[in-house]
Scaffold this active site. Structure first.
Site, PDB file in Angstrom:
ATOM      1  N   ARG A  49      42.399  26.306 -21.388  1.00  0.00           N
ATOM      2  CA  ARG A  49      41.831  25.009 -20.819  1.00  0.00           C
ATOM      3  C   ARG A  49      40.312  24.877 -21.307  1.00  0.00           C
ATOM      4  O   ARG A  49      39.935  23.856 -21.829  1.00  0.00           O
ATOM      5  CB  ARG A  49      41.905  24.950 -19.475  1.00  0.00           C
ATOM      6  CG  ARG A  49      43.255  24.494 -18.922  1.00  0.00           C
ATOM      7  CD  ARG A  49      43.625  24.965 -17.573  1.00  0.00           C
ATOM      8  NE  ARG A  49      44.090  26.387 -17.914  1.00  0.00           N
ATOM      9  CZ  ARG A  49      45.324  26.896 -18.168  1.00  0.00           C
ATOM     10  NH1 ARG A  49      46.172  26.159 -18.216  1.00  0.00           N
ATOM     11  NH2 ARG A  49      45.292  28.138 -18.089  1.00  0.00           N
ATOM     12  N   LYS A  75      29.608  45.128 -36.371  1.00  0.00           N
ATOM     13  CA  LYS A  75      28.916  45.968 -37.146  1.00  0.00           C
ATOM     14  C   LYS A  75      27.929  46.489 -36.432  1.00  0.00           C
ATOM     15  O   LYS A  75      26.968  47.191 -37.014  1.00  0.00           O
ATOM     16  CB  LYS A  75      28.508  45.248 -38.354  1.00  0.00           C
ATOM     17  CG  LYS A  75      29.789  44.779 -39.130  1.00  0.00           C
ATOM     18  CD  LYS A  75      29.178  43.969 -40.459  1.00  0.00           C
ATOM     19  CE  LYS A  75      30.101  43.165 -41.188  1.00  0.00           C
ATOM     20  NZ  LYS A  75      29.440  42.053 -41.818  1.00  0.00           N
ATOM     21  N   ARG A  84      31.235  31.660 -23.123  1.00  0.00           N
ATOM     22  CA  ARG A  84      32.030  32.143 -22.401  1.00  0.00           C
ATOM     23  C   ARG A  84      31.906  33.649 -22.689  1.00  0.00           C
ATOM     24  O   ARG A  84      32.257  34.222 -23.702  1.00  0.00           O
ATOM     25  CB  ARG A  84      33.637  31.685 -22.292  1.00  0.00           C
ATOM     26  CG  ARG A  84      34.422  32.388 -21.389  1.00  0.00           C
ATOM     27  CD  ARG A  84      35.798  32.214 -21.114  1.00  0.00           C
ATOM     28  NE  ARG A  84      35.919  31.004 -20.031  1.00  0.00           N
ATOM     29  CZ  ARG A  84      36.709  30.386 -19.463  1.00  0.00           C
ATOM     30  NH1 ARG A  84      37.992  31.429 -19.702  1.00  0.00           N
ATOM     31  NH2 ARG A  84      36.608  29.882 -18.513  1.00  0.00           N
TER      32      ARG A  84
HETATM   33  C1  NCD Z   1      39.036  30.087 -14.432  1.00  0.00           C
HETATM   34  C2  NCD Z   1      38.069  31.245 -15.260  1.00  0.00           C
HETATM   35  O1  NCD Z   1      38.257  31.431 -16.574  1.00  0.00           O
HETATM   36  O2  NCD Z   1      37.089  31.426 -14.604  1.00  0.00           O
HETATM   37  N1  NCD Z   1      39.935  29.447 -15.465  1.00  0.00           N
HETATM   38  C3  NCD Z   1      39.304  27.969 -16.013  1.00  0.00           C
HETATM   39  O3  NCD Z   1      38.301  28.320 -16.591  1.00  0.00           O
HETATM   40  N2  NCD Z   1      40.088  27.219 -15.904  1.00  0.00           N
HETATM   41  C4  NCD Z   1      39.781  30.865 -13.558  1.00  0.00           C
HETATM   42  C5  NCD Z   1      40.887  32.009 -13.870  1.00  0.00           C
HETATM   43  O4  NCD Z   1      40.829  32.577 -15.031  1.00  0.00           O
HETATM   44  O5  NCD Z   1      41.491  32.203 -13.124  1.00  0.00           O
END
Ligand code: NCD
Length: 354
Positions: free
Chosen positions: A87, A116, A137
Protein backbone atom coordinates in the site's frame (compact mmCIF):
# COMPACT_ATOMS: atom_id res chain seq x y z
CA UNK A 1 18.50 30.92 13.32
CA UNK A 2 20.72 27.98 12.42
CA UNK A 3 19.83 25.65 9.59
CA UNK A 4 20.22 21.91 9.34
CA UNK A 5 23.59 22.13 7.62
CA UNK A 6 25.12 24.40 10.28
CA UNK A 7 24.87 21.57 12.79
CA UNK A 8 27.04 18.50 13.22
CA UNK A 9 25.18 15.22 13.59
CA UNK A 10 25.85 15.06 17.37
CA UNK A 11 24.62 18.67 17.72
CA UNK A 12 21.48 17.95 15.69
CA UNK A 13 20.65 14.68 17.39
CA UNK A 14 20.96 16.26 20.85
CA UNK A 15 18.07 18.63 20.01
CA UNK A 16 14.54 18.02 21.25
CA UNK A 17 11.83 17.23 18.69
CA UNK A 18 10.44 20.76 19.17
CA UNK A 19 13.86 22.24 18.35
CA UNK A 20 14.22 20.02 15.28
CA UNK A 21 10.84 20.88 13.74
CA UNK A 22 11.73 24.41 12.47
CA UNK A 23 15.00 23.09 10.99
CA UNK A 24 13.03 20.71 8.79
CA UNK A 25 10.28 23.11 7.72
CA UNK A 26 9.61 25.17 4.64
CA UNK A 27 9.03 28.93 5.08
CA UNK A 28 5.24 28.36 5.10
CA UNK A 29 5.54 25.97 8.06
CA UNK A 30 4.90 22.80 6.03
CA UNK A 31 7.61 20.17 6.42
CA UNK A 32 10.34 20.25 3.77
CA UNK A 33 11.57 16.84 4.91
CA UNK A 34 8.71 14.80 6.40
CA UNK A 35 10.41 12.68 9.05
CA UNK A 36 8.12 12.46 12.07
CA UNK A 37 4.53 13.12 13.06
CA UNK A 38 5.41 15.96 15.43
CA UNK A 39 6.16 18.16 12.42
CA UNK A 40 2.43 18.57 11.84
CA UNK A 41 0.47 21.03 13.93
CA UNK A 42 -3.23 21.66 13.52
CA UNK A 43 -2.65 24.24 10.77
CA UNK A 44 -0.59 21.83 8.66
CA UNK A 45 -3.07 19.00 9.23
CA UNK A 46 -6.01 21.16 8.16
CA UNK A 47 -4.06 22.22 5.10
CA UNK A 48 -3.16 18.65 4.08
CA UNK A 49 -6.77 17.48 4.57
CA UNK A 50 -8.13 20.40 2.54
CA UNK A 51 -5.59 19.84 -0.26
CA UNK A 52 -6.32 16.09 -0.33
CA UNK A 53 -10.04 16.79 -0.72
CA UNK A 54 -9.41 19.32 -3.51
CA UNK A 55 -7.12 16.92 -5.34
CA UNK A 56 -9.68 14.11 -4.96
CA UNK A 57 -12.33 16.26 -6.65
CA UNK A 58 -10.04 17.66 -9.34
CA UNK A 59 -8.96 14.11 -10.23
CA UNK A 60 -12.52 13.14 -11.14
CA UNK A 61 -12.30 14.67 -14.61
CA UNK A 62 -9.96 14.20 -17.53
CA UNK A 63 -9.13 17.93 -17.57
CA UNK A 64 -8.50 17.86 -13.84
CA UNK A 65 -6.17 14.89 -14.14
CA UNK A 66 -4.30 16.65 -16.95
CA UNK A 67 -3.97 19.75 -14.75
CA UNK A 68 -2.56 17.70 -11.84
CA UNK A 69 -0.15 15.86 -14.15
CA UNK A 70 1.12 19.23 -15.34
CA UNK A 71 2.22 20.30 -11.86
CA UNK A 72 5.48 18.39 -11.40
CA UNK A 73 6.61 16.86 -14.72
CA UNK A 74 10.02 18.47 -14.10
CA UNK A 75 10.58 16.49 -10.87
CA UNK A 76 11.61 12.88 -10.38
CA UNK A 77 11.10 10.76 -7.28
CA UNK A 78 13.14 7.87 -5.92
CA UNK A 79 11.12 5.31 -4.00
CA UNK A 80 13.61 3.50 -1.81
CA UNK A 81 11.95 0.74 0.20
CA UNK A 82 14.11 -1.87 1.89
CA UNK A 83 11.20 -3.23 3.95
CA UNK A 84 8.19 -5.01 2.46
CA UNK A 85 5.28 -2.84 1.39
CA UNK A 86 2.27 -2.89 -0.94
CA UNK A 87 0.00 0.00 0.00
CA UNK A 88 2.55 2.59 1.02
CA UNK A 89 4.69 1.83 -2.02
CA UNK A 90 1.82 1.83 -4.52
CA UNK A 91 0.13 4.88 -3.06
CA UNK A 92 3.36 6.89 -3.22
CA UNK A 93 3.93 5.65 -6.76
CA UNK A 94 0.37 6.64 -7.71
CA UNK A 95 0.73 10.01 -5.97
CA UNK A 96 3.87 10.75 -8.02
CA UNK A 97 2.11 9.67 -11.21
CA UNK A 98 -0.92 11.86 -10.46
CA UNK A 99 1.41 14.87 -10.19
CA UNK A 100 3.19 13.98 -13.42
CA UNK A 101 6.47 12.93 -11.77
CA UNK A 102 8.64 10.15 -13.07
CA UNK A 103 9.89 7.62 -10.58
CA UNK A 104 12.70 5.20 -9.91
CA UNK A 105 12.73 2.49 -7.28
CA UNK A 106 15.00 0.25 -5.23
CA UNK A 107 13.08 -2.26 -3.15
CA UNK A 108 15.84 -4.54 -2.07
CA UNK A 109 19.33 -3.46 -1.01
CA UNK A 110 20.62 -6.79 -2.38
CA UNK A 111 20.15 -5.39 -5.88
CA UNK A 112 21.82 -2.05 -5.18
CA UNK A 113 25.48 -1.23 -4.56
CA UNK A 114 24.86 -1.58 -0.83
CA UNK A 115 25.38 -5.24 -1.55
CA UNK A 116 28.93 -4.37 -2.63
CA UNK A 117 29.51 -2.62 0.66
CA UNK A 118 28.36 0.90 -0.18
CA UNK A 119 27.18 2.82 2.88
CA UNK A 120 23.54 3.89 3.17
CA UNK A 121 24.79 7.46 3.23
CA UNK A 122 26.50 7.06 -0.14
CA UNK A 123 23.42 5.33 -1.58
CA UNK A 124 21.21 8.23 -0.52
CA UNK A 125 23.66 10.72 -1.95
CA UNK A 126 23.58 8.78 -5.22
CA UNK A 127 19.77 8.91 -5.32
CA UNK A 128 19.84 12.64 -4.67
CA UNK A 129 22.07 13.08 -7.72
CA UNK A 130 19.41 11.67 -10.04
CA UNK A 131 16.16 12.46 -8.25
CA UNK A 132 14.43 15.47 -6.72
CA UNK A 133 12.60 13.63 -3.92
CA UNK A 134 13.45 10.52 -1.90
CA UNK A 135 10.67 8.48 -0.34
CA UNK A 136 12.14 5.90 2.01
CA UNK A 137 11.02 2.99 4.15
CA UNK A 138 13.63 1.34 6.33
CA UNK A 139 14.11 -1.08 9.16
CA UNK A 140 16.36 1.43 10.88
CA UNK A 141 14.92 3.97 13.23
CA UNK A 142 16.34 7.41 12.44
CA UNK A 143 17.82 6.63 9.03
CA UNK A 144 15.49 9.02 7.19
CA UNK A 145 16.46 11.74 9.63
CA UNK A 146 20.16 11.04 9.28
CA UNK A 147 19.83 11.06 5.50
CA UNK A 148 18.12 14.45 5.56
CA UNK A 149 20.92 15.80 7.73
CA UNK A 150 23.65 14.25 5.54
CA UNK A 151 22.16 15.68 2.33
CA UNK A 152 21.82 19.14 3.86
CA UNK A 153 25.55 19.73 3.44
CA UNK A 154 25.58 18.41 -0.15
CA UNK A 155 24.77 20.44 -3.25
CA UNK A 156 21.46 18.49 -3.68
CA UNK A 157 19.59 18.62 -0.37
CA UNK A 158 16.42 17.08 -1.85
CA UNK A 159 13.38 16.48 0.39
CA UNK A 160 13.09 13.15 2.17
CA UNK A 161 9.74 11.59 3.06
CA UNK A 162 9.75 8.93 5.76
CA UNK A 163 7.46 6.10 4.62
CA UNK A 164 8.05 4.04 7.77
CA UNK A 165 11.18 3.86 9.92
CA UNK A 166 11.82 0.97 12.29
CA UNK A 167 9.24 0.39 15.00
CA UNK A 168 9.15 4.08 15.58
CA UNK A 169 7.44 6.36 13.09
CA UNK A 170 5.16 6.26 10.08
CA UNK A 171 4.12 9.88 9.66
CA UNK A 172 2.40 9.62 6.28
CA UNK A 173 0.25 6.70 7.48
CA UNK A 174 -0.77 8.89 10.41
CA UNK A 175 -1.71 11.66 7.96
CA UNK A 176 -4.02 9.37 6.02
CA UNK A 177 -5.48 8.05 9.26
CA UNK A 178 -6.23 11.62 10.34
CA UNK A 179 -7.77 12.34 6.94
CA UNK A 180 -9.97 9.25 7.27
CA UNK A 181 -11.09 10.29 10.77
CA UNK A 182 -11.63 13.85 9.54
CA UNK A 183 -13.79 12.67 6.62
CA UNK A 184 -15.74 10.23 8.77
CA UNK A 185 -16.67 12.79 11.43
CA UNK A 186 -16.75 15.93 9.26
CA UNK A 187 -20.55 16.02 9.01
CA UNK A 188 -21.10 14.74 12.55
CA UNK A 189 -19.52 17.37 14.75
CA UNK A 190 -15.88 16.91 13.73
CA UNK A 191 -12.88 15.24 15.24
CA UNK A 192 -12.98 16.63 18.77
CA UNK A 193 -13.98 14.98 22.05
CA UNK A 194 -13.71 11.55 20.41
CA UNK A 195 -12.53 8.32 21.96
CA UNK A 196 -10.07 6.39 19.82
CA UNK A 197 -9.21 2.81 20.74
CA UNK A 198 -6.02 1.21 19.36
CA UNK A 199 -5.92 -2.58 19.43
CA UNK A 200 -3.23 -5.17 18.75
CA UNK A 201 0.55 -4.90 18.67
CA UNK A 202 1.01 -1.46 20.14
CA UNK A 203 4.57 -2.14 21.28
CA UNK A 204 5.95 -2.57 17.79
CA UNK A 205 3.36 -0.93 15.55
CA UNK A 206 4.74 2.39 14.33
CA UNK A 207 1.39 3.53 12.91
CA UNK A 208 -0.20 3.83 16.36
CA UNK A 209 2.78 5.73 17.70
CA UNK A 210 2.56 8.33 14.92
CA UNK A 211 -1.25 8.56 14.97
CA UNK A 212 -1.53 9.07 18.74
CA UNK A 213 0.97 11.88 18.32
CA UNK A 214 -1.03 13.62 15.58
CA UNK A 215 -4.27 13.27 17.51
CA UNK A 216 -2.90 15.52 20.25
CA UNK A 217 -3.64 18.36 17.81
CA UNK A 218 -7.38 17.85 18.32
CA UNK A 219 -9.27 18.92 21.40
CA UNK A 220 -10.58 16.43 23.92
CA UNK A 221 -9.37 13.21 22.26
CA UNK A 222 -9.32 10.25 24.64
CA UNK A 223 -6.90 7.41 23.75
CA UNK A 224 -7.56 3.81 24.79
CA UNK A 225 -4.70 1.33 24.28
CA UNK A 226 -5.91 -2.27 24.25
CA UNK A 227 -3.38 -5.09 23.91
CA UNK A 228 -2.04 -8.17 25.64
CA UNK A 229 0.40 -6.95 28.35
CA UNK A 230 3.47 -8.04 26.31
CA UNK A 231 2.39 -5.88 23.37
CA UNK A 232 1.21 -2.76 25.21
CA UNK A 233 2.07 0.76 24.12
CA UNK A 234 5.42 2.23 25.17
CA UNK A 235 5.70 4.47 28.22
CA UNK A 236 7.17 7.20 25.99
CA UNK A 237 3.81 7.55 24.18
CA UNK A 238 1.90 7.70 27.48
CA UNK A 239 4.33 10.36 28.74
CA UNK A 240 3.88 12.31 25.50
CA UNK A 241 0.07 12.20 25.92
CA UNK A 242 0.32 13.28 29.54
CA UNK A 243 2.55 16.20 28.55
CA UNK A 244 -0.18 17.28 26.10
CA UNK A 245 -2.85 16.97 28.77
CA UNK A 246 -4.60 14.19 26.78
CA UNK A 247 -6.64 11.54 28.59
CA UNK A 248 -5.70 7.90 28.09
CA UNK A 249 -6.54 4.41 29.34
CA UNK A 250 -4.52 1.22 29.12
CA UNK A 251 -6.58 -1.97 29.05
CA UNK A 252 -6.66 -5.57 27.89
CA UNK A 253 -10.44 -5.74 27.61
CA UNK A 254 -11.46 -4.84 24.06
CA UNK A 255 -15.06 -6.02 24.38
CA UNK A 256 -15.69 -3.80 27.41
CA UNK A 257 -14.53 -0.74 25.48
CA UNK A 258 -16.18 -1.44 22.11
CA UNK A 259 -19.56 0.18 22.96
CA UNK A 260 -17.83 3.30 24.34
CA UNK A 261 -15.52 4.35 21.50
CA UNK A 262 -15.91 6.45 18.33
CA UNK A 263 -13.10 4.81 16.37
CA UNK A 264 -11.32 1.47 16.58
CA UNK A 265 -7.82 1.27 15.11
CA UNK A 266 -6.90 -2.39 14.70
CA UNK A 267 -3.34 -3.51 14.04
CA UNK A 268 -1.51 -6.67 13.03
CA UNK A 269 0.89 -8.58 15.28
CA UNK A 270 4.29 -7.38 14.04
CA UNK A 271 6.10 -10.70 14.41
CA UNK A 272 8.83 -9.72 11.96
CA UNK A 273 10.38 -7.96 14.97
CA UNK A 274 10.44 -11.12 17.15
CA UNK A 275 13.78 -11.54 18.88
CA UNK A 276 13.34 -15.29 19.25
CA UNK A 277 11.51 -17.43 16.72
CA UNK A 278 7.84 -17.99 17.47
CA UNK A 279 7.83 -15.49 20.37
CA UNK A 280 4.62 -13.74 19.21
CA UNK A 281 2.82 -17.00 18.50
CA UNK A 282 2.99 -17.82 22.22
CA UNK A 283 1.01 -14.69 23.12
CA UNK A 284 -2.76 -15.18 23.43
CA UNK A 285 -4.23 -12.66 20.99
CA UNK A 286 -7.66 -14.29 20.71
CA UNK A 287 -9.41 -11.44 22.58
CA UNK A 288 -8.02 -8.80 20.22
CA UNK A 289 -9.89 -9.72 17.05
CA UNK A 290 -13.05 -8.31 15.49
CA UNK A 291 -15.79 -10.32 13.81
CA UNK A 292 -19.60 -9.98 13.54
CA UNK A 293 -20.09 -10.48 17.32
CA UNK A 294 -17.75 -7.64 18.17
CA UNK A 295 -19.33 -5.43 15.47
CA UNK A 296 -22.63 -5.83 17.33
CA UNK A 297 -20.98 -4.32 20.43
CA UNK A 298 -19.56 -1.35 18.51
CA UNK A 299 -21.72 1.80 18.46
CA UNK A 300 -23.80 2.53 15.34
CA UNK A 301 -21.85 5.72 14.54
CA UNK A 302 -18.40 4.41 15.33
CA UNK A 303 -15.86 3.52 12.65
CA UNK A 304 -13.42 0.64 12.22
CA UNK A 305 -9.96 1.34 10.82
CA UNK A 306 -6.81 -0.69 10.05
CA UNK A 307 -3.60 0.43 8.32
CA UNK A 308 -3.52 -2.99 6.58
CA UNK A 309 -2.20 -5.56 5.82
CA UNK A 310 -4.50 -7.56 8.08
CA UNK A 311 -4.30 -11.19 9.06
CA UNK A 312 -7.20 -12.46 11.12
CA UNK A 313 -7.66 -9.49 13.47
CA UNK A 314 -10.64 -8.30 11.39
CA UNK A 315 -12.72 -11.01 9.75
CA UNK A 316 -13.71 -10.45 6.12
CA UNK A 317 -17.37 -10.62 7.20
CA UNK A 318 -16.90 -7.08 8.56
CA UNK A 319 -15.92 -5.67 5.14
CA UNK A 320 -19.44 -4.87 3.99
CA UNK A 321 -20.41 -3.14 7.25
CA UNK A 322 -20.70 0.62 6.57
CA UNK A 323 -18.67 1.30 9.72
CA UNK A 324 -15.66 -0.53 8.23
CA UNK A 325 -13.48 2.22 6.72
CA UNK A 326 -10.19 0.43 6.02
CA UNK A 327 -10.58 0.19 2.24
CA UNK A 328 -11.49 3.83 2.02
CA UNK A 329 -8.63 4.59 4.42
CA UNK A 330 -6.25 2.90 1.98
CA UNK A 331 -7.47 4.97 -0.98
CA UNK A 332 -7.26 8.10 1.17
CA UNK A 333 -3.54 7.31 1.43
CA UNK A 334 -3.11 8.07 -2.23
CA UNK A 335 -4.83 11.47 -1.96
CA UNK A 336 -3.01 12.46 1.21
CA UNK A 337 0.39 11.50 -0.20
CA UNK A 338 -0.41 13.45 -3.37
CA UNK A 339 -1.31 16.43 -1.17
CA UNK A 340 1.90 16.09 0.84
CA UNK A 341 4.14 15.94 -2.24
CA UNK A 342 2.26 18.87 -3.79
CA UNK A 343 2.78 20.89 -0.58
CA UNK A 344 6.45 19.87 -0.39
CA UNK A 345 6.97 21.33 -3.88
CA UNK A 346 4.82 24.39 -3.25
CA UNK A 347 1.94 23.49 -5.59
CA UNK A 348 -0.76 24.19 -3.01
CA UNK A 349 -1.74 27.59 -4.34
CA UNK A 350 -1.99 26.37 -7.93
CA UNK A 351 -4.33 23.62 -6.72
CA UNK A 352 -6.38 26.16 -4.74
CA UNK A 353 -6.75 28.33 -7.85
CA UNK A 354 -7.91 25.51 -10.14
C1 NCD B 1 2.07 -0.73 8.29
C2 NCD B 1 3.57 -0.58 8.34
O1 NCD B 1 4.29 -1.01 7.45
O2 NCD B 1 4.02 0.00 9.31
N1 NCD B 1 1.47 -0.86 7.05
C3 NCD B 1 1.27 0.20 6.24
O3 NCD B 1 2.14 1.00 6.02
N2 NCD B 1 0.04 0.34 5.71
C4 NCD B 1 1.58 -1.68 9.27
C5 NCD B 1 1.90 -3.13 9.08
O4 NCD B 1 2.76 -3.52 8.31
O5 NCD B 1 1.27 -3.90 9.79
Amino acid sequence: MSTLHDLSWPEYSALSIEQKVPLLARPDGMPYHTLFAQQFGRKELDRICALATKIRFIAKSREGMAFLAGLLPHKRAMIYFTQPSSRTFLSFLSACQILGMRTGEVRDSAVSSEFKGESREDSIRTFSSYFDLIVMRTQEKGLAEHSAWALSSSDRPVPILNAGSGKDQHPTQALLDIYTLHRSFEKRGGLRNRTVMYVGDLARGRTVRSLSNLLTNYEGIRHVFVAPPQLQIGQDILDMLRAHGAEYEVSDDMRAWLPRVDAVYMTRIQDEWDETKGESARIDTSRFKIGPDEMRLLGPNAILMHPLPRRDEISTECDSDPRAKYWRQMRNGMWVRTALIAATFDCGEAIDRY
